[in-house]
Structure formats: C-alpha cells, structure tokens
Write a protein that holds these residues in place. Structure first.
Motif, mmCIF file in Angstrom:
data_model
loop_
_atom_site.group_PDB
_atom_site.id
_atom_site.type_symbol
_atom_site.label_atom_id
_atom_site.label_comp_id
_atom_site.label_asym_id
_atom_site.label_seq_id
_atom_site.Cartn_x
_atom_site.Cartn_y
_atom_site.Cartn_z
ATOM 1 N N PHE A 68 0.695 -1.183 0.014
ATOM 2 C CA PHE A 68 -0.016 0.065 0.094
ATOM 3 C C PHE A 68 0.764 1.247 0.085
ATOM 4 O O PHE A 68 0.322 2.288 -0.148
ATOM 5 C CB PHE A 68 -1.045 0.151 1.246
ATOM 6 N N PHE A 97 -6.702 -6.049 9.066
ATOM 7 C CA PHE A 97 -6.453 -4.576 9.186
ATOM 8 C C PHE A 97 -7.077 -4.306 10.729
ATOM 9 O O PHE A 97 -7.590 -5.046 11.134
ATOM 10 C CB PHE A 97 -7.619 -3.811 8.228
ATOM 11 N N PHE A 103 -16.357 -6.728 4.951
ATOM 12 C CA PHE A 103 -17.335 -6.269 3.976
ATOM 13 C C PHE A 103 -18.776 -6.501 4.396
ATOM 14 O O PHE A 103 -19.243 -7.364 4.619
ATOM 15 C CB PHE A 103 -17.270 -6.865 2.645
ATOM 16 N N GLU B 174 -10.138 1.723 4.361
ATOM 17 C CA GLU B 174 -9.586 0.218 4.669
ATOM 18 C C GLU B 174 -10.382 -0.912 3.813
ATOM 19 O O GLU B 174 -9.848 -1.968 3.536
ATOM 20 C CB GLU B 174 -9.693 -0.268 5.943
ATOM 21 N N MET B 175 -11.587 -0.538 3.642
ATOM 22 C CA MET B 175 -12.581 -1.562 2.946
ATOM 23 C C MET B 175 -12.014 -1.674 1.515
ATOM 24 O O MET B 175 -11.639 -2.936 1.084
ATOM 25 C CB MET B 175 -13.741 -0.898 2.757
ATOM 26 N N GLU B 177 -8.811 -1.182 0.742
ATOM 27 C CA GLU B 177 -7.545 -1.849 0.954
ATOM 28 C C GLU B 177 -7.562 -3.350 0.994
ATOM 29 O O GLU B 177 -6.679 -3.986 0.522
ATOM 30 C CB GLU B 177 -6.804 -0.992 1.901
ATOM 31 N N ALA B 178 -8.548 -3.416 1.702
ATOM 32 C CA ALA B 178 -8.710 -5.036 2.281
ATOM 33 C C ALA B 178 -8.967 -5.806 1.030
ATOM 34 O O ALA B 178 -8.449 -6.894 0.502
ATOM 35 C CB ALA B 178 -9.851 -5.148 3.057
ATOM 36 N N ALA B 179 -9.867 -5.179 -0.039
ATOM 37 C CA ALA B 179 -10.322 -5.891 -1.280
ATOM 38 C C ALA B 179 -9.107 -5.614 -2.136
ATOM 39 O O ALA B 179 -8.788 -6.866 -2.706
ATOM 40 C CB ALA B 179 -11.385 -5.102 -1.987
ATOM 41 N N ARG B 180 -8.447 -4.750 -2.341
ATOM 42 C CA ARG B 180 -6.975 -4.713 -2.892
ATOM 43 C C ARG B 180 -6.156 -6.062 -2.545
ATOM 44 O O ARG B 180 -5.569 -6.643 -3.081
ATOM 45 C CB ARG B 180 -6.292 -3.427 -3.017
ATOM 46 N N LEU B 182 -6.923 -8.427 -0.957
ATOM 47 C CA LEU B 182 -7.259 -9.785 -1.456
ATOM 48 C C LEU B 182 -7.103 -10.151 -3.045
ATOM 49 O O LEU B 182 -7.582 -11.395 -3.321
ATOM 50 C CB LEU B 182 -8.860 -10.145 -0.925
ATOM 51 N N ALA B 184 -8.035 -7.971 -5.216
ATOM 52 C CA ALA B 184 -8.975 -7.476 -6.522
ATOM 53 C C ALA B 184 -8.439 -6.164 -7.244
ATOM 54 O O ALA B 184 -7.457 -5.364 -6.597
ATOM 55 C CB ALA B 184 -10.284 -6.677 -5.720
ATOM 56 N N THR B 185 -8.574 -6.140 -8.439
ATOM 57 C CA THR B 185 -8.141 -4.898 -9.263
ATOM 58 C C THR B 185 -9.078 -3.818 -8.811
ATOM 59 O O THR B 185 -9.869 -3.867 -8.168
ATOM 60 C CB THR B 185 -8.235 -5.176 -10.844
ATOM 61 N N ARG B 188 -12.570 -4.049 -10.099
ATOM 62 C CA ARG B 188 -13.353 -4.799 -9.011
ATOM 63 C C ARG B 188 -13.691 -4.220 -7.926
ATOM 64 O O ARG B 188 -14.751 -4.356 -7.181
ATOM 65 C CB ARG B 188 -12.452 -6.041 -9.073
ATOM 66 N N VAL B 189 -12.719 -3.638 -7.168
ATOM 67 C CA VAL B 189 -13.010 -2.803 -5.847
ATOM 68 C C VAL B 189 -14.181 -1.835 -6.088
ATOM 69 O O VAL B 189 -14.965 -1.767 -5.291
ATOM 70 C CB VAL B 189 -11.551 -1.974 -5.457
ATOM 71 N N ASP B 192 -17.257 -4.184 -6.571
ATOM 72 C CA ASP B 192 -17.754 -5.010 -5.567
ATOM 73 C C ASP B 192 -17.832 -4.351 -4.081
ATOM 74 O O ASP B 192 -18.662 -4.841 -3.309
ATOM 75 C CB ASP B 192 -16.737 -6.194 -5.453
ATOM 76 N N ILE B 193 -17.249 -3.307 -3.811
ATOM 77 C CA ILE B 193 -17.139 -2.760 -2.682
ATOM 78 C C ILE B 193 -17.557 -1.306 -2.591
ATOM 79 O O ILE B 193 -18.421 -1.040 -1.813
ATOM 80 C CB ILE B 193 -15.562 -2.734 -2.088
ATOM 81 N N PRO B 196 -21.743 -0.979 -3.548
ATOM 82 C CA PRO B 196 -22.675 -1.599 -2.587
ATOM 83 C C PRO B 196 -22.638 -0.482 -1.514
ATOM 84 O O PRO B 196 -23.756 -0.156 -1.084
ATOM 85 C CB PRO B 196 -22.140 -2.843 -2.310
#
Lengths: 371, 276
Positions: A68, A97, A103, B174-175, B177-180, B182, B184-185, B188-189, B192-193, B196
């Motif tokens: 990051f 985190f 999610f 962080e949401m 970042e968490a997807a990234r 895991l 995700a491009t 997709r972030v 998908d994130i 929603p």
C-alpha cells in the motif's frame, strides 16, 4: 509449550531462510522521515512483531510489505523476489486490518470467498477452502451471518479467515487486537500463537502494546522515530536491552543518572547519587544511564546485595500475584520494586513513610546508552 | 423536568411562534387537499358543499391531463437514470481524485443548484433554439420529450452528486484496501465494494432527482412545446381557463407521490448514519 521446544523453534527459525527482506528502506512524507534506512530479515515460519510508540514508522513499514506504500528508497523482497513496485493485489501476502474491514454487505462466507473469487478459483475448490478456513477460526456455524450480527472478536476471525484462505506466504496483522476488550484480547493472543504454529505461515504483527508483542512473538523489532532500536527475542529485549529507550519501553525499569563515569577500555567505573562507584565490564559509548528492573530490587530486613540503602516506603499497589512498591531513596529519587509472597504481605502491613532496607546487586544494573 | 436543552419549548411565546409557522406552511396545502373532495363546480369556491371523490374520477378521465402526467413520469424516469449515473460519476471523481483546479470544478458542478431557475430556463431555451441541437416537437413520443429530459438532467444531477458524495464521505478506505489486498483490481474494488456502499446514496440521489424533475415548472415551461406538456405545466394552463376541484385532486395526487418518495429517501439515509 515447554522450554526445550521453545529452544528448538528458535534454532529452526534462525536457520530458516528469510521470507521477507527489507533492504535499506526509507520512506519520506515531504520532509518527514517516517522510516529511516531500515534493513530487516524475517524468517520463514516466524511470528515477528514490530513494536513501537505511535508515529514510530511501524505501520508504514508494514504497509510497504503489503504494497500500500512504496519506499522512497530501498527494496522490499518477498520470497526472494523484488516486490518493491508490485501492487498489493499481486503480492503473496495478506493483511488483517486494525478495523478488520470486513465487507458489511457480504455474509461471512462471501467475505472469506471474496479473495478466491477475484482469483477465479473454481467454485468447488472455493467451497472446500472456505469451509476449511471457517473451521480453522471456529466460525463454521456463523457462515451465513452478516457482519453486523457478529461480535468484535468474531469479526476479527472473519478477517483472519479471509486473509488465510488465500494461503499467503506472509500474514500481516496491523494492531489486530487493539479494538477488543481486555479479556478477549488475552484469549485472542493465545489463539493467534496457536494458529500460527498450526499453519506455520509467517506472521508479521504491528503493535504498540509491549505485553502483546512479548506474549506472541518469536522476535520483536523495537522501532522509534523511524529507526530500529533493537531486534531480538522477547527474553533478550527484556534482559539485555540495547539502549535506555528499549529498557524503558519493554517492561518497567528504574534509571539511575551517573554523576561520574571513569572509562577504562571497554568498561568503566560509574558513580551515581544513590550508589558508590561500581565497576562495569562493558559500557556503551557516549551518554549513559543505569537501568535496574523493579523485580531485582530486594526489600525488607533480610535484603542483601552489593548496594544497600535505607529507603522510605511510598505507595503500595496490590496487583494480585505481586505488589508494586514505590520507594523513596535518601537521594530524594523514587524507584519502583516488585515484591511477591511474604515480602508483599510484610510491606502491605507497613505504614507509608516507614523506613525499610533496600538492596540489589550491581550486576543487575545495566549501563545503557541514553535513547 | 428541570433544565434541559429544549426547555424553551415550554415557553408560550415559542409555542405561538411554532404554531404560526406551521399554519403558514401547511394551511394552504391542507385547504387544497380538503377542497379536492368538495362537491362544488368551482375550485375557487371556499364554501363546503359536501364530500365527493368525483373530481378524482374526472381528473382520471381527463385525457390531456393523463397525457401530461405520463409525459412527466417518462421525463422523470429517464432524466433520473442519467442524472444518477452522472451524479455518481461526478461524486466519485470529486471524492477520490485530486486534480488541478478542483475547487473551480466543484463550484461549477454546484452552480446549477444556486442559479435562479428562470435563468437556467431561459439559457436552455436559447441554447436549444440557437444551436439547433434541439429535437423537433413533431418527433415521435417519447423522443419529442428529449429537450425537457436534457434540461432536467442538467439541473438535477448536481443534487444527486451532492447526496452521493455525502455518502462516499463515510466510506472507510480500509475496505478498498482490504479488497485490493485480497487480489481485487481497482475496477473490481469499484464494483464489488464501493458501489454497494454507495447504494443508499444512489437511491436517495435518484429519488431527489425524480421529485425535482416531476414537479419542475419553470425550466420545463421554457423547454416544452405544445405537444410536450408536462403535469405542472398542464395544471398551470388549466388554472388559467377554469378553476375546478379537478386541479385540487390532481395536485393532491402529486403531493402524495412526492411525500412518499421523500419519506423513502429519508428512511434510506438514516440507517447509514446509525451504522457510523
């Protein structure tokens, strides 16, 4: 875990090849140096902790391993490959985190499956791997719940399962326990250690809580102002701190300021306001201070040691297995002592201000460079 | 109860003020609704002649009124879709990126909110007339509504953008970042994130755009032709010829629709605040 297995583990980890290599990494934000020329090797299978007060650069360092942040200078290698410029979604590491970042619009199962879905893993394999991961963190019966129906501890497990299901080479944990209450935190510490031993994945945890780091980690890096002060096992950090900052940050300690230092080779004779001249074999360069751990201070009529003093009793804080005693030395300085058992009962019965003999060994005083 | 934050509510002067404000605000609307049920030939008649629902039936059977209503709904639906998409894109742009002259751009986006409607109406009318980009009024329905739809998108998307941007403000970074992390491009972030998370804002923004479009008169008046009469414009023209309770009935229906939608919009916004 018994003593011999601990030794064996330490030896195995020493011989393991590094999975994460941080090479002369520096990170600047404008003129602020967040991370200042840090080099660090983390062994495969190790539980490693980065410890330091807030703003010491530990989180920035972790975020450079996760991808990051990118270093201003230096190199980050993971599994022997240069990953400095690889984006986070292409690194073989996963992160838990501080806020869990579960999610909210997905069920527990969907959360855990997400990382596999974006990798286009076949559906049947996703199902078995998600089931395994949920079983690992004991969340199988909550698979169809939404995150808002879970407790903080359960949400944390979702974050753990979600990261581990990807079979990362390294699991990164950013202050993973700081949002939990004290009781749960202690339980989760043990679970994290067990989990790490069970799956054998390298864990790198960032924390500001020294108790936490000491309880879980094989090795700890103590950071301060973007630099590493010491990297060592918890025992070494406590017993042989590299400098006064580490001694002060890890556990509690009493510092004695030298009045005079007469150096002779590597050693020196040090005199303080409280103690007569004491000879030490090894004394670091520059400005020094003497550190004495509170449990090394003996008190009561039978107390014996190289240094003996008459002190006055200050506050006594009863803490269950031991008591923390404040002692006023004749020089006017107050020190802390830990007493247990009968001595604690004796001290507890005494009145504040009464005279009490105090003693310790000169060898328990550590000459340390001032941090 | 002793001292509390709302103690002034106990004072008579404050209560009187509150009562007067309520009367001034709602008396005309209540009168309008009540007299939509009045069994009188003239809508302006303030004498109660008994209860009837005849005028609702009459309004329903008034073909040109229903046509205007259908136009209004069509315009509102189409312009809402475009305004929401455009508003969402603008909101994400303003929230996510920094670029030169961003404050200027932000100001420009918000400007249609403060520009007097009459100015926007005139400018759009002139724009359509002078550039020739206008769709001819004889085009088949619903293409002939194109001018009005474009005008409605223009003035309603900044409102949608505002609402959606407010929602984005509560997105925890962080949401993403968490997807990234895991795998995700960025794309997709986003789907998908981020989307929603935006949903309540999108719905609220869409409802706002819909109600704004549905009851707009000024801008519509300047951009509509004889074949493209909307409900508010039609009501206005009916008012000029004869005032019958039919107008009251039609307006009551419109009030109800707007009320229901505003209520839904508020309900959709609330849970997100509690979640914070």
């Amino acid at each position: 875990m018994s003593e011999p297995t601990l030794k064996k583990r330490a030896l195995r980890l020493r011989d393991a090849k590094p999975i994460v290599e941080i090479r002369n990494v520096t990170k600047r934000w404008g003129s602020f140096l967040a991370v200042d020329d840090i080099s660090l090797d983390i062994a495969e299978g190790e539980f490693f902790a980065m410890l330091g007060p807030s703003g010491c650069g530990k989180t920035t360092l972790l975020r450079m391993v996760s991808g990051f942040e990118t270093p201003s200078e230096g190199e980050v290698r993971i599994g022997g490959e240069d990953m400095t410029w690889v984006p986070p979604n292409k690194r073989p590491v996963n992160m838990v985190f501080q806020s869990y970042a579960v999610f909210p619009h997905m069920t527990v199962r969907k959360n855990v499956a997400y990382g596999l879905e974006v990798d286009r893993v076949p559906a049947a394999e996703i199902k078995t791997r998600v089931d395994e991961a949920l079983a690992l963190v004991q969340l199988s019966q909550f698979a169809d719940r939404k995150p808002d129906q879970l407790s903080g501890g359960q949400r944390q497990r979702v974050a753990l399962a979600r990261a581990l299901v990807k079979k990362p080479r390294v699991l990164l944990l950013d202050e993973p326990l700081s949002a939990l209450d004290a009781k749960l935190r202690d339980a989760m510490r043990l679970e994290l250690v067990k989990l790490q031993q069970q799956i054998g994945v390298t864990f790198i945890m960032v924390t500001h809580d020294q108790d936490e780091a000491m309880a879980v980690a094989d090795r700890i890096a103590v950071l301060h102002k973007g630099r590493i002060r010491q990297v060592a096992s918890p025992e070494t950090l406590y017993q042989r701190p590299a400098d006064a900052f580490v001694a002060d940050f890890i556990g509690r300690t009493n510092f004695f300021e030298p009045k005079s230092v007469r150096r002779a080779g590597a050693g020196a004779t040090v005199e303080t306001a409280e103690t007569a001249a004491l000879a030490f074999d090894r004394v670091p360069e520059g400005d020094i201070t003497l550190s004495l751990r509170p449990e090394k201070v003996r008190i009561g009529p039978e107390a014996k040691g190289d240094v003996t003093l008459q002190a006055r009793l200050g506050d006594v804080a009863f803490q269950g297995e031991n008591s923390v005693v404040e002692l006023h030395l004749p020089s006017g300085r107050a020190i802390l002592a830990f007493v247990a058992g009968d001595a604690a009962a004796t001290v507890g019965a005494m009145e504040e201000g009464s005279a009490i003999p105090v003693a310790w060994n000169a060898s328990d005083m550590l000459p340390l460079a001032r941090g | 109860m002793s001292a509390g934050p709302f103690q002034y509510a106990r004072k008579t002067s404050m209560r009187t003020m509150f009562l007067l404000a309520t009367i001034f605000l709602y008396a005309p609307i209540i009168v309008l609704i009540v007299f939509s049920f009045n069994d009188s030939r003239r809508g302006g008649n303030i004498v109660w002649r008994g209860f009837t629902t005849d005028y609702y039936v009459k309004a329903w059977n008034n073909a040109s009124l229903i046509e205007a209503f259908a136009n209004s709904i069509t315009i509102a639906v189409i312009s809402t879709i475009f305004a929401t998409v455009l508003g969402a894109m603008t909101a994400v742009l303003l929230w996510r990126w920094r670029f030169p002259a961003k404050p200027v751009y932000e100001g420009l986006v918000a400007l249609p909110i403060v520009i007097p409607e009459i100015c926007m109406g005139v400018s759009l009318a002139v724009f359509f007339a002078s550039t020739g980009l206008s769709i001819p009024p004889e085009a088949p329905w619903p293409l002939n509504l194109g001018n009005i739809i474009v005008a409605h998108i223009t003035f309603s998307f900044p409102f949608a953008a505002m609402v959606i941007r407010t929602r984005l403000q509560s997105f925890p970074p962080e949401m993403a970042e968490a997807a990234r992390d895991l795998g995700a491009t960025e794309w997709r972030v986003f789907w998908d994130i981020l989307i929603p998370h935006m949903v309540p804002g999108l719905i609220a923004g869409a409802l706002l755009a819909f109600t704004l479009s549905l009851d707009d008169f000024v801008i519509t008046f300047f951009t509509s032709g004889p074949n493209t009469v909307t409900f508010p414009v039609k009501v206005y023209s009916m008012l000029r010829f004869s005032v019958t309770p039919e107008i009251n009935a039609a307006s009551t229906v419109l009030i109800l629709m707007t009320l229901v939608m505003t209520f839904i919009a508020i309900r959709l916004q609330k849970p997100t605040e509690m979640a914070q």
